[in-house]
Design a protein around this motif. Structure first.
Motif, PDB file in Angstrom:
ATOM      1  N   LYS A 286       8.293  41.334  12.497  1.00 17.60           N
ATOM      2  CA  LYS A 286       8.489  39.932  12.872  1.00 17.60           C
ATOM      3  C   LYS A 286       8.543  39.761  14.393  1.00 17.60           C
ATOM      4  O   LYS A 286       8.106  38.733  14.925  1.00 17.60           O
ATOM      5  N   LYS A 287       9.062  40.752  15.087  1.00 24.29           N
ATOM      6  CA  LYS A 287       9.071  40.688  16.545  1.00 24.29           C
ATOM      7  C   LYS A 287       7.645  40.737  17.096  1.00 24.29           C
ATOM      8  O   LYS A 287       7.314  40.028  18.050  1.00 24.29           O
ATOM      9  N   VAL A 288       6.810  41.579  16.501  1.00 22.89           N
ATOM     10  CA  VAL A 288       5.405  41.641  16.918  1.00 22.89           C
ATOM     11  C   VAL A 288       4.707  40.321  16.610  1.00 22.89           C
ATOM     12  O   VAL A 288       3.946  39.794  17.440  1.00 22.89           O
ATOM     13  N   PHE A 289       4.945  39.762  15.435  1.00 18.98           N
ATOM     14  CA  PHE A 289       4.341  38.478  15.081  1.00 18.98           C
ATOM     15  C   PHE A 289       4.768  37.380  16.064  1.00 18.98           C
ATOM     16  O   PHE A 289       3.957  36.546  16.462  1.00 18.98           O
ATOM     17  N   ALA A 290       6.041  37.386  16.430  1.00 21.95           N
ATOM     18  CA  ALA A 290       6.538  36.382  17.375  1.00 21.95           C
ATOM     19  C   ALA A 290       5.827  36.524  18.721  1.00 21.95           C
ATOM     20  O   ALA A 290       5.444  35.529  19.349  1.00 21.95           O
ATOM     21  N   HIS A 291       5.642  37.754  19.169  1.00 27.48           N
ATOM     22  CA  HIS A 291       4.944  37.992  20.436  1.00 27.48           C
ATOM     23  C   HIS A 291       3.497  37.529  20.364  1.00 27.48           C
ATOM     24  O   HIS A 291       2.936  37.029  21.351  1.00 27.48           O
ATOM     25  N   GLU A 292       2.893  37.660  19.182  1.00 30.73           N
ATOM     26  CA  GLU A 292       1.508  37.239  18.977  1.00 30.73           C
ATOM     27  C   GLU A 292       1.395  35.727  18.832  1.00 30.73           C
ATOM     28  O   GLU A 292       0.299  35.172  18.881  1.00 30.73           O
ATOM     29  N   GLY A 293       2.540  35.033  18.675  1.00 29.66           N
ATOM     30  CA  GLY A 293       2.520  33.592  18.510  1.00 29.66           C
ATOM     31  C   GLY A 293       2.202  33.139  17.106  1.00 29.66           C
ATOM     32  O   GLY A 293       1.742  31.998  16.900  1.00 29.66           O
ATOM     33  N   LEU A 294       2.452  33.996  16.113  1.00 27.69           N
ATOM     34  CA  LEU A 294       2.209  33.644  14.713  1.00 27.69           C
ATOM     35  C   LEU A 294       3.434  32.939  14.138  1.00 27.69           C
ATOM     36  O   LEU A 294       4.556  33.449  14.242  1.00 27.69           O
ATOM     37  N   ALA A 295       3.220  31.790  13.541  1.00 29.07           N
ATOM     38  CA  ALA A 295       4.325  31.027  12.963  1.00 29.07           C
ATOM     39  C   ALA A 295       4.917  31.793  11.783  1.00 29.07           C
ATOM     40  O   ALA A 295       4.200  32.364  10.959  1.00 29.07           O
ATOM     41  N   GLN A 296       6.245  31.796  11.678  1.00 29.18           N
ATOM     42  CA  GLN A 296       6.929  32.460  10.583  1.00 29.18           C
ATOM     43  C   GLN A 296       8.258  31.758  10.328  1.00 29.18           C
ATOM     44  O   GLN A 296       8.707  30.943  11.127  1.00 29.18           O
ATOM     45  N   CYS A 297       8.886  32.084   9.210  1.00 26.92           N
ATOM     46  CA  CYS A 297      10.159  31.441   8.881  1.00 26.92           C
ATOM     47  C   CYS A 297      11.250  31.984   9.795  1.00 26.92           C
ATOM     48  O   CYS A 297      11.118  33.044  10.420  1.00 26.92           O
ATOM     49  N   MET A 298      12.365  31.249   9.889  1.00 24.65           N
ATOM     50  CA  MET A 298      13.501  31.690  10.700  1.00 24.65           C
ATOM     51  C   MET A 298      14.193  32.865  10.025  1.00 24.65           C
ATOM     52  O   MET A 298      14.220  32.968   8.791  1.00 24.65           O
ATOM     53  N   PHE A 299      14.778  33.742  10.826  1.00 23.00           N
ATOM     54  CA  PHE A 299      15.429  34.926  10.275  1.00 23.00           C
ATOM     55  C   PHE A 299      16.533  35.420  11.211  1.00 23.00           C
ATOM     56  O   PHE A 299      16.571  35.078  12.390  1.00 23.00           O
ATOM     57  N   ARG A 300      17.414  36.219  10.651  1.00 25.82           N
ATOM     58  CA  ARG A 300      18.443  36.949  11.403  1.00 25.82           C
ATOM     59  C   ARG A 300      18.459  38.376  10.870  1.00 25.82           C
ATOM     60  O   ARG A 300      18.043  38.627   9.744  1.00 25.82           O
ATOM     61  N   TYR A 301      18.938  39.294  11.673  1.00 26.91           N
ATOM     62  CA  TYR A 301      18.974  40.692  11.219  1.00 26.91           C
ATOM     63  C   TYR A 301      20.203  41.399  11.787  1.00 26.91           C
ATOM     64  O   TYR A 301      20.722  41.052  12.857  1.00 26.91           O
ATOM     65  N   TYR A 302      20.655  42.406  11.041  1.00 21.45           N
ATOM     66  CA  TYR A 302      21.880  43.127  11.382  1.00 21.45           C
ATOM     67  C   TYR A 302      21.767  44.572  10.928  1.00 21.45           C
ATOM     68  O   TYR A 302      21.109  44.875   9.929  1.00 21.45           O
ATOM     69  N   ASN A 303      22.425  45.474  11.677  1.00 26.03           N
ATOM     70  CA  ASN A 303      22.572  46.825  11.145  1.00 26.03           C
ATOM     71  C   ASN A 303      23.954  46.954  10.499  1.00 26.03           C
ATOM     72  O   ASN A 303      24.805  46.063  10.639  1.00 26.03           O
ATOM     73  N   ARG A 304      24.164  48.042   9.795  1.00 21.60           N
ATOM     74  CA  ARG A 304      25.393  48.196   9.014  1.00 21.60           C
ATOM     75  C   ARG A 304      26.635  48.165   9.902  1.00 21.60           C
ATOM     76  O   ARG A 304      27.648  47.548   9.564  1.00 21.60           O
ATOM     77  N   THR A 305      26.575  48.813  11.061  1.00 16.41           N
ATOM     78  CA  THR A 305      27.727  48.849  11.966  1.00 16.41           C
ATOM     79  C   THR A 305      28.086  47.450  12.448  1.00 16.41           C
ATOM     80  O   THR A 305      29.267  47.068  12.463  1.00 16.41           O
ATOM     81  N   GLN A 306      27.082  46.682  12.836  1.00 15.34           N
ATOM     82  CA  GLN A 306      27.333  45.309  13.272  1.00 15.34           C
ATOM     83  C   GLN A 306      27.971  44.486  12.164  1.00 15.34           C
ATOM     84  O   GLN A 306      28.937  43.753  12.398  1.00 15.34           O
ATOM     85  N   TRP A 307      27.419  44.608  10.963  1.00 17.58           N
ATOM     86  CA  TRP A 307      27.912  43.803   9.845  1.00 17.58           C
ATOM     87  C   TRP A 307      29.359  44.153   9.508  1.00 17.58           C
ATOM     88  O   TRP A 307      30.190  43.267   9.292  1.00 17.58           O
ATOM     89  N   GLU A 308      29.661  45.433   9.447  1.00 18.90           N
ATOM     90  CA  GLU A 308      31.020  45.848   9.102  1.00 18.90           C
ATOM     91  C   GLU A 308      32.036  45.434  10.167  1.00 18.90           C
ATOM     92  O   GLU A 308      33.207  45.191   9.865  1.00 18.90           O
ATOM     93  N   LYS A 309      31.585  45.312  11.387  1.00 25.17           N
ATOM     94  CA  LYS A 309      32.481  44.943  12.480  1.00 25.17           C
ATOM     95  C   LYS A 309      32.705  43.442  12.561  1.00 25.17           C
ATOM     96  O   LYS A 309      33.830  42.985  12.821  1.00 25.17           O
TER      97      LYS A 309
END
Length: 371
Positions: free
Chosen positions: A145-168
């Protein structure tokens, strides 16, 4: 007739898509022209053991035989054909002749994430499909999705997390998701195929349970907004000058196109070509090629889109660098409708693999003299 092309088919693997890989391998073995090719099966068990079988004289009839349980060759013997090209004098005749090309029919983790591709690069052997970079990016939904964003391709909104971030900071991120994405939303492991580990959350309780579930399959999780849309797919074939098939549409039998809808209940509908206006068809094919080239794709990929019902906008969903490849899978069916039958697809993919490998041999990896 000249010497046959010897193809090593690697299938099975450690991922949750092991059985899907076996079905793909059975289909591919059944469609090769045995007057042109010699096919050597190389099976990776669910726990990662390598087994090899004799060169096939005819296609097998069921997946049970593909497990090569009667093989008395150890892992060294199974790996030897892959690395044989690095040994001097390896290109002999008979069973000892080196493989000309590898066709990895592995889905999911350790199969289409760049790991097997890296092994084949080290072995300096031609192989079908995407390279290390495209495979890794195509597998990791966040990086994709980061590559798509750089290419200017429209996509749905999103958020992302790793396990450490989520648990904290789970409470903070729950609020972030509710404010930015709302309900319903989709939760996915960042690295997994065939819609394994994906859930739809309609409230906070389901969200927390879905994220915990997704973390069973990966250390990173992505959360996407719900889009009321049709699911449109395009097959792409080629290296530096790829071409796109006619689009197809998936109408899922379940709430969304999950593992059950793909492989178990069998009631999802595939419509090829998709019933969309010509200008939309042209646009989605163009966008598929842009996405393919953005990740440096080669060989083949299936590119999936959402066609939003409210305004007809195309949103890219993902690129699958090793899509399902049975004669009843979307990828070959879309090419069949475009005028490329299954057997011709196999021929083309072998040719593309050999061409890409020959092109890479032109690269100088040593410290050459400056101009």
């Amino acid at each position: 007739m000249g010497e046959k092309v010897r193809v090593g088919l690697i299938y099975g693997g450690k991922s949750g898509e092991h059985e899907v890989s076996l079905r793909t391998a059975l289909a591919v073995m059944g469609e090769f022209d045995y007057n042109r090719y010699e096919v050597k099966p190389i099976y990776i068990t669910q726990d990662g053991q390598w087994r090899s079988g004799d060169v096939l004289l005819a296609p097998p009839t069921d997946t049970a035989t593909l497990r090569l349980e009667d093989s008395n060759a150890g892992e060294g013997a199974a790996l030897a054909p892959v690395f044989q090209g690095l040994q001097s004098g390896a290109a002999g005749g008979g069973e000892s002749r080196a493989l000309d090309v590898i066709f990895p029919l592995l889905h999911g983790t350790f199969g289409e994430d760049g790991t097997i591709q890296g092994l084949l690069e080290m072995a300096n052997i031609p192989y079908v499909g995407a390279g290390v970079l495209a495979s890794a990016v195509g597998m990791d939904k966040i990086m994709m999705k980061k590559v798509f964003a750089h290419e200017g391709l429209a996509q749905c909104m999103f958020r992302y997390y790793n396990r450490t971030q989520w648990e904290k900071d789970a409470n903070y991120f729950i609020n972030e998701i509710e404010i930015s994405l709302g309900y319903p939303c989709f939760i996915k492991p960042a690295n997994l195929g065939s819609s394994v580990g994906i859930s739809k959350a309609r409230n906070r309780e389901e969200l927390v349970a879905a994220i915990d579930y997704a973390f069973r399959y990966d250390r990173k999780v992505i959360v996407e907004e719900f889009v009321d849309a049709r699911e449109i797919e395009v097959s792409v074939l080629g290296n530096d000058e790829p071409r796109a098939s006619v689009p197809g549409e998936i109408r899922a039998s379940n709430d969304f196109y999950d593992y059950k809808a793909k492989y178990i209940d069998g009631t999802s509908v595939m419509e090829i070509p998709a019933n969309i206006p010509q200008e939309t068809s042209d646009a989605v094919r163009e966008l598929a090629l842009r996405a393919y080239q953005a990740i440096d794709g080669s060989g083949l990929s299936r590119v999936d889109f959402f066609l939003r019902k409210s305004d007809g906008e195309l949103l890219i969903n993902e690129v699958n660098t090793m899509p399902g490849f049975t004669p009843f899978s979307m990828y070959p069916l879309m090419w069949k409708e475009t005028g490329v039958p299954y057997s011709e697809l196999l021929d083309t993919l072998i040719e593309l693999a050999l061409q890409r490998h020959a092109d890479k041999q032109r690269i100088e990896y040593g410290g050459g003299s400056p101009l």
